[in-house]
Design a protein around this motif. Sequence first.
Motif, PDB file in Angstrom:
ATOM      1  N   LEU E  46       0.826  -1.210   0.000  1.00 26.22           N
ATOM      2  CA  LEU E  46       0.000   0.000   0.000  1.00 26.22           C
ATOM      3  C   LEU E  46       0.861   1.262   0.000  1.00 26.22           C
ATOM      4  O   LEU E  46       0.463   2.288  -0.522  1.00 26.22           O
ATOM      5  N   PHE E  97       4.432  -8.136 -14.485  1.00 31.41           N
ATOM      6  CA  PHE E  97       4.638  -7.424 -15.751  1.00 31.41           C
ATOM      7  C   PHE E  97       3.306  -6.977 -16.362  1.00 31.41           C
ATOM      8  O   PHE E  97       3.259  -6.016 -17.101  1.00 31.41           O
ATOM      9  N   ARG E 101       0.607  -2.681 -14.398  1.00 32.91           N
ATOM     10  CA  ARG E 101       0.175  -1.565 -15.235  1.00 32.91           C
ATOM     11  C   ARG E 101      -1.070  -0.917 -14.650  1.00 32.91           C
ATOM     12  O   ARG E 101      -1.395   0.212 -14.972  1.00 32.91           O
ATOM     13  N   LYS E 171      16.690   4.056   0.646  1.00 36.47           N
ATOM     14  CA  LYS E 171      16.261   4.744  -0.559  1.00 36.47           C
ATOM     15  C   LYS E 171      14.869   4.306  -1.019  1.00 36.47           C
ATOM     16  O   LYS E 171      14.121   5.069  -1.614  1.00 36.47           O
ATOM     17  N   ARG E 173      12.264   3.845   0.500  1.00 37.16           N
ATOM     18  CA  ARG E 173      11.200   4.681   1.066  1.00 37.16           C
ATOM     19  C   ARG E 173      10.926   5.868   0.151  1.00 37.16           C
ATOM     20  O   ARG E 173       9.771   6.196  -0.121  1.00 37.16           O
ATOM     21  N   PHE E 174      12.000   6.500  -0.308  1.00 32.76           N
ATOM     22  CA  PHE E 174      11.809   7.677  -1.145  1.00 32.76           C
ATOM     23  C   PHE E 174      11.117   7.283  -2.448  1.00 32.76           C
ATOM     24  O   PHE E 174      10.249   7.985  -2.941  1.00 32.76           O
ATOM     25  N   ALA E 175      11.533   6.154  -2.989  1.00 36.49           N
ATOM     26  CA  ALA E 175      10.956   5.720  -4.259  1.00 36.49           C
ATOM     27  C   ALA E 175       9.463   5.417  -4.094  1.00 36.49           C
ATOM     28  O   ALA E 175       8.625   5.952  -4.826  1.00 36.49           O
ATOM     29  N   ASN E 177       7.390   6.211  -1.725  1.00 34.46           N
ATOM     30  CA  ASN E 177       6.654   7.395  -1.336  1.00 34.46           C
ATOM     31  C   ASN E 177       6.328   8.277  -2.541  1.00 34.46           C
ATOM     32  O   ASN E 177       5.217   8.764  -2.694  1.00 34.46           O
ATOM     33  N   SER E 178       7.317   8.459  -3.382  1.00 33.98           N
ATOM     34  CA  SER E 178       7.109   9.288  -4.568  1.00 33.98           C
ATOM     35  C   SER E 178       6.077   8.659  -5.474  1.00 33.98           C
ATOM     36  O   SER E 178       5.222   9.344  -6.027  1.00 33.98           O
ATOM     37  N   ARG E 180       3.659   6.682  -4.720  1.00 30.81           N
ATOM     38  CA  ARG E 180       2.321   6.802  -4.155  1.00 30.81           C
ATOM     39  C   ARG E 180       1.780   8.219  -4.325  1.00 30.81           C
ATOM     40  O   ARG E 180       0.631   8.417  -4.692  1.00 30.81           O
ATOM     41  N   LYS E 187       8.673   9.600 -11.924  1.00 28.84           N
ATOM     42  CA  LYS E 187       9.369   9.268 -13.175  1.00 28.84           C
ATOM     43  C   LYS E 187      10.313  10.391 -13.577  1.00 28.84           C
ATOM     44  O   LYS E 187      11.442  10.155 -13.997  1.00 28.84           O
ATOM     45  N   GLY E 190      13.739  10.534 -12.057  1.00 26.91           N
ATOM     46  CA  GLY E 190      14.678   9.448 -12.298  1.00 26.91           C
ATOM     47  C   GLY E 190      14.306   8.135 -11.648  1.00 26.91           C
ATOM     48  O   GLY E 190      15.112   7.206 -11.615  1.00 26.91           O
ATOM     49  N   ILE E 191      13.086   8.037 -11.106  1.00 27.43           N
ATOM     50  CA  ILE E 191      12.696   6.793 -10.443  1.00 27.43           C
ATOM     51  C   ILE E 191      12.088   5.831 -11.466  1.00 27.43           C
ATOM     52  O   ILE E 191      11.159   6.194 -12.189  1.00 27.43           O
ATOM     53  N   ASP E 192      12.629   4.627 -11.511  1.00 24.51           N
ATOM     54  CA  ASP E 192      12.084   3.609 -12.397  1.00 24.51           C
ATOM     55  C   ASP E 192      10.860   3.016 -11.700  1.00 24.51           C
ATOM     56  O   ASP E 192      10.979   2.091 -10.897  1.00 24.51           O
ATOM     57  N   TYR E 196      10.461  -0.493  -9.134  1.00 24.24           N
ATOM     58  CA  TYR E 196      10.181  -0.478  -7.704  1.00 24.24           C
ATOM     59  C   TYR E 196       8.855  -1.147  -7.372  1.00 24.24           C
ATOM     60  O   TYR E 196       8.734  -1.847  -6.370  1.00 24.24           O
TER      61      TYR E 196
END
Lengths: 235, 238, 412, 306, 314
Positions: E46, E97, E101, E171, E173-175, E177-178, E180, E187, E190-192, E196
């Motif tokens: 979640l 995969f 989506r 790190k 957490r940052f990914a 969190n962003s 969500r 994106k 720079g977050i894939d 994640y």
Amino acid sequence: MLEINNLDVSYDKIQVIWDLSLKISNNEAVGIFGPNGSGKSTLIKAIMGLVSAGSGEVIYNGESITDFETHNITKKGIALVPQRRELFPLMSVKENLRLGAAYIPKARKRIEENLQSIYQIFPILKEREKQLAGTMSGGQQRMLAVGRALMSNPKLLILDEPSIGLQPSLVTDLFKKLNEIKKQDVSVLLAEQNVRQGLKVIDRGYVLENGKIAFADNAEKLSNNEHIQKTYLGL
Amino acid sequence: MPSLETKNVVKKFGGLVATNDLSFSVDNGEILGIIGPNGAGKTTIINLIAGTLPVTSGKIIFSGEDVTNFAAHERNQKGISRTFQTVRPLDDLTAIENIMIGALFGQKMGLKDAREVAKEICKLIGFNNFDRSIDQLTVLELKKIELGRALASDPDLLFLDELMAGLNMEETYELIDVIRKLQKRDLAICVVEHIMKVVKELTSRVIVLDQGQIIAKGPYEEVSQQKNVIAAYLGEDE
Amino acid sequence: MKKSYLLIVLSFLLAFVLFSMSGMAQEPIKIGAVNPLGDITGRQSTNAMELAVAEINEAGGLLGRPVELIVVDSEFRPEKGAAAIEKLATVDEVDFFVGGMSSGVHLAQIPSLKKYKKVTVWAGAASHKAEEAIGADADWYFHLHPWDYQQGASYGVGWNAIVKENPEIDIARVFLAYEEGAFGSDSYKAYAAMAEQASEGKGAFAGVMEEFKGASFKSAAMGGGDYRAMLQQAKEYNPDLFIWAGYDADAIPMLGQAREIGFEPNLYVGAPPGWPANFGRNPLSDKVILYGMWAPALNEVSDVAKHFWDAYVEMHDEEPATYFAPLGYTNIKFLAKGIEKAGTLEKEAVISALKSTKYVSPLGSTLEISPSNIIQNQGFTRQKILQYQDGKQHVIWPFEFATTEIEYPFSW
Amino acid sequence: MSLTKKQYIMLFLLALIILIIALWQPHALIYGIQRGSLYALIALPLALVLGILGVLNLAHGEFLTVGLYLSYMLYERFNLDPLLSIIPVVIILSLIGAGIYLLTIKHVLKDGHLNQLLLTFGVSLILIEIINIIWTSRPRNVFTSYSYSSMSIGNFSFGTYEFLYFFMAIAVLILLQLFLKKTRLGQATFAVGQNPRGAKIVGINVSYVYLFVFTLAVAILGLVGAVMLPRTAIFPAVGSPFSLKSFALAAMAGLGNMNGILIAGIGLGIGEAVIKSIPGAGGWADIVFFGVLIAVIIARSYREGN
Amino acid sequence: MNKKAILIILTALAVVLPFFTGAYVLSIFISIFVFLSLSLSWDMMLRTGQLSFGTAGFFGIGAYASALAVANLGLNPILSIILGGLFSAIIAFALGFVVLRLREIYFAITTLALTHVFSVIIRNLSDITGGASGTILPNAIFNGDPKLIYWAILLITFMVIGISEMFKRTKIRFAINSIRNDETTAKSSGIDVFKYLLLVFVITSAIQGVIGAFYAQQFAFVNPESTFSLNFLLLPIAMALVGGIYTTSGPIIGALILGLISEYLKLLIPYGHLVVYGVIIVLVVLFLPEGIFKSVKKLFASKDNVGSDINAQS
């Protein structure tokens, strides 16, 4: 016609409006200026019953509407053009306009009449009568929001930063229309960032800082005020 | 070599053409203004170049490399950064943590290094309330956070999408100064703005878009005199 | 942050206090029962157990000691059912385990039961999977309800007897409709095996099952309730004997849907664990045959049954609605009789006493222990064949308990 | 409405599939339409509440259960025919629904979806258990002379009562759409669904609209309950599976697409019935329901993605 | 009090619990830890903004993988628990995969539908799985020794808590969190996003698989009805929400409180305890909408503030 006495408003525990009083007379256009976070939007929301006042009162034509719900305030003859436009994206332009009047008993009888007069002010809305509101550009949506507010035959029209994100030509256009509307026996309360344009419309203005009125004056004196010139007009 | 070059970029949404055959370039150290009426396709261009939207046809070349088929996060890692029209801070992170995001993922740094980078950027943009939570920030501070996050991924090309909207003149000038500082670092910057004062002050060159096409380009002073630009965008007022 | 840990500590303490303070007096003989109290079967079974205990205590208790029944709800959840065994064993320190329905819950309880190896007299759970899990060496485990394969076989015996008595009845083609869950598909497997035997002239169904076919359906109890596709297949097969193995909720809708598509087998048989309230009042029910262990009509032929019925109604102000009520009563009475016979609570003695105890039950039949396919101590092995006639359940077979004769053929 | 070429091809294919099924498994077609309509009928009010209030009501099926039991109670106590009990059931159930809304759901509308989910989960537990305490877990039925009436074509007989579901689904759908398009309250409802804040601003009493929509949804369930009763065994958990199926249909049709719910319901109904009528394959029928659901949702995500 | 000290005391208390209590309390805590771990794993997903209704599905897959490996291949039960996790992880990886989506209710309903698809497949592949009647194992793990079983689930729970804390402190957490808060921003920073989401989906599914496998070994059987029960979906969600989402402490507190309350209520009110349980849930939502953890924290925080105010005045 509208009188605000000693209003306090808080979100959670943070107070945003402090002991604020102001007045709007019949057929008067009043501006509220001030930096971001000074409380302009909150003041408007408090008038419209979208946030509740901590203390103080809002009096409209002699009646206290402080604790009224928004829809009842609208029925009294106060219409809002919100900052985020708040249109109905899945409805056509015409349907949006009709809704502006449908729930106001007095205006309901005059829907067709009102439609025509709004189409006169904003011909673009007639052109796009059948287009879904959600598919229109930002500027057009702004016009629609103003049109929808006017559909209710308001006695007081409140606009919350109508010029934000509009291209220069549309901003000029919008304020021209506002001047026309003013002539039709409607009072206006205008909250604006764009002080230069705002001053062309209003009769009187308040400058809000940190939730308090810093000073108030008529339009001419405001435009000559040094502080205003420096901070808001960039002169 | 230009920092960015777009070649005949076309974007269609269903049958609707949002941008049509768009070609332009930006050099390092240059600030390009992108202006045009609401709905002209300005934000779409940023989305296409930053990779948030795929192009229908055409090519996007960044630092000599064809990035047309790169994903958004890859383009950011390569050095394309942007801010958003409506500020989108991440609620559950503190101010400085919001800025750190750019360094953590755009530059793939560790937590410690990212914090150092974020602090330096805060110095640059004049922001001090590191550990404030987002809901305690003013609009200006939020805009700074937005800019800071974009800068933290160490971009070579930066898009600023109506960064000044909703700010008063004093605040606007503060940000203009920041952007000037950035220009000196040899960044290529594209500015989308409705406030002509900003465009006038900052840009060396503008392109004017209408209905997805470039209708004029050149220095602002020249362009603003063109009849088609006045008709489509500026209006007769000033 | 700290406060959250404090909260966790408090929770632990709460648990200690709550669960270690129960269980005090040592005097009575303690019997621990686990039943799903939210379900009518479990509730009535518990009521009947309480009745039995009350009767025993009124008569002076067991071995001069009072009997205490401690009931824990299984909530029809495996892990709750297992925890209930643990509570009864360690907190209440009961001497015996009784109760139980639902094979799924019982499977989860078996590891715990095996751990304590207390004398256990279990009423329900018919799946042979449970039997496999118990295993052959559990001499402390007594199982009252017939296993699924025993039920199937007893019907074969019954039909053979009925056919012999009533020459006009001819059974060759059998169709089994089974719900797609564990209960139904186990029934199907049992029938399929018996059909194969019968085709070689062997087994209980030899002579009354020349051909066999099955089709599954989704029970209304599991969110289904549309039987028409299955009934259509049954109609095309045109069986002499149609049996459905599902739940009580399926009984009436299935009948109605059979009628509307014009499916009219000569014998329409239901084999759910229970029947809906007022089934007999529904005109569709006439001549429906059912498999079961018990019927209120037994009151007419069995004194024990009559006594049970009256006492139950008096004590609980409701009528027994499922056979789990008399079974629960039997559960306690049988155990008590065994203890009485052993004259001690010593485990080996009680086990061997129970093995040789005979108890005339309110279910009609006499309960006695014999080995089943796997386990050593199996109680009932036979079901009964019953029929709804004029809104009332009647026993058709075994003939010694018969309250009336079969009406044949079934028709709308 | 004008259709694109692609839509014509789709319609043609659909008609072809239905024709093939009609020839190959005529009863599957009939049963599918009947059952599918019932699914859709129950899903429509769920979609309404989801669309306007934004609340995913896990207690949806339980309101149906309560409706069924109310109708049953009237039958037992006053010997009232289930179809005649529609009016009192709808009224009583509406009151119950409005009461529960005012006591609970109203207070979590601003709290986010997850809290609403948990709240309605709690409400459903309470409703199921109260019914269990009053009526026990034992299934109950009513008997009416008409509920298993049938019709024969050649030697093929089928029940006719369930066609009522189909006609009711169509009627409810049309009435709902007329209501939303043509009445002032309906327009208000539609407006609130799109933008509650905007609705307030134009003078719509939004909290009244919410109350009305929730009550309307519950009332529809009362209607369905009374109509279903003659053919259903009822027990405390009888409505629960319908929450899930309704949720599935609403998601498959896409939020706000009411016509889609009827089409999806009937489509899945037919699919299920076809699989069930293949000997030996009955156990896989659920796969059709959920497999098609997943396929449609994923296919749509790809289409929207590009 | 020092936070670290409390943590150590708590851990120690949990570890030595079996020496002070009987099998019943242990079995309650075993069950609570099972649901606690499921609840935490659901919350971890979640935190990326994805509402998963697939908890019961991956739980069931893990349970079946483990039970069948023991029953048919004679695998060591402890290894089979690891295998259960691996198997769920592999299925999650493959499905990820496609299903990752999807967003919001579409993701939720699809994961729920997958749970049903899993159980239908397992029910129908009766040659391998034992079909609707399931498969039983000759022996419960550790021969049913409650102490060992308790320690095993405690170890698993500690690992899950560790993973949850890792999600909070690194790190990741940052990914998440962003993602969500705003995927587009993520994106563009720079977050894939997909990477994640897949990572979290696979890890949480693996946890659910391990717990399912443990459950299967504890009770020595699997069958579709019990193993894919929606209890393994609804109760963990209720626990996380009652305790407070997006935290490690929330689901822990929620699981302990709801787990203990439900058991205690059952003993207190044999008939109808679920009504009270439902009422408690409703009351928590109405009066502690942020969950118990955050509400209590706020309560204490405001008290602390009052305290400091008084200090400041004096």
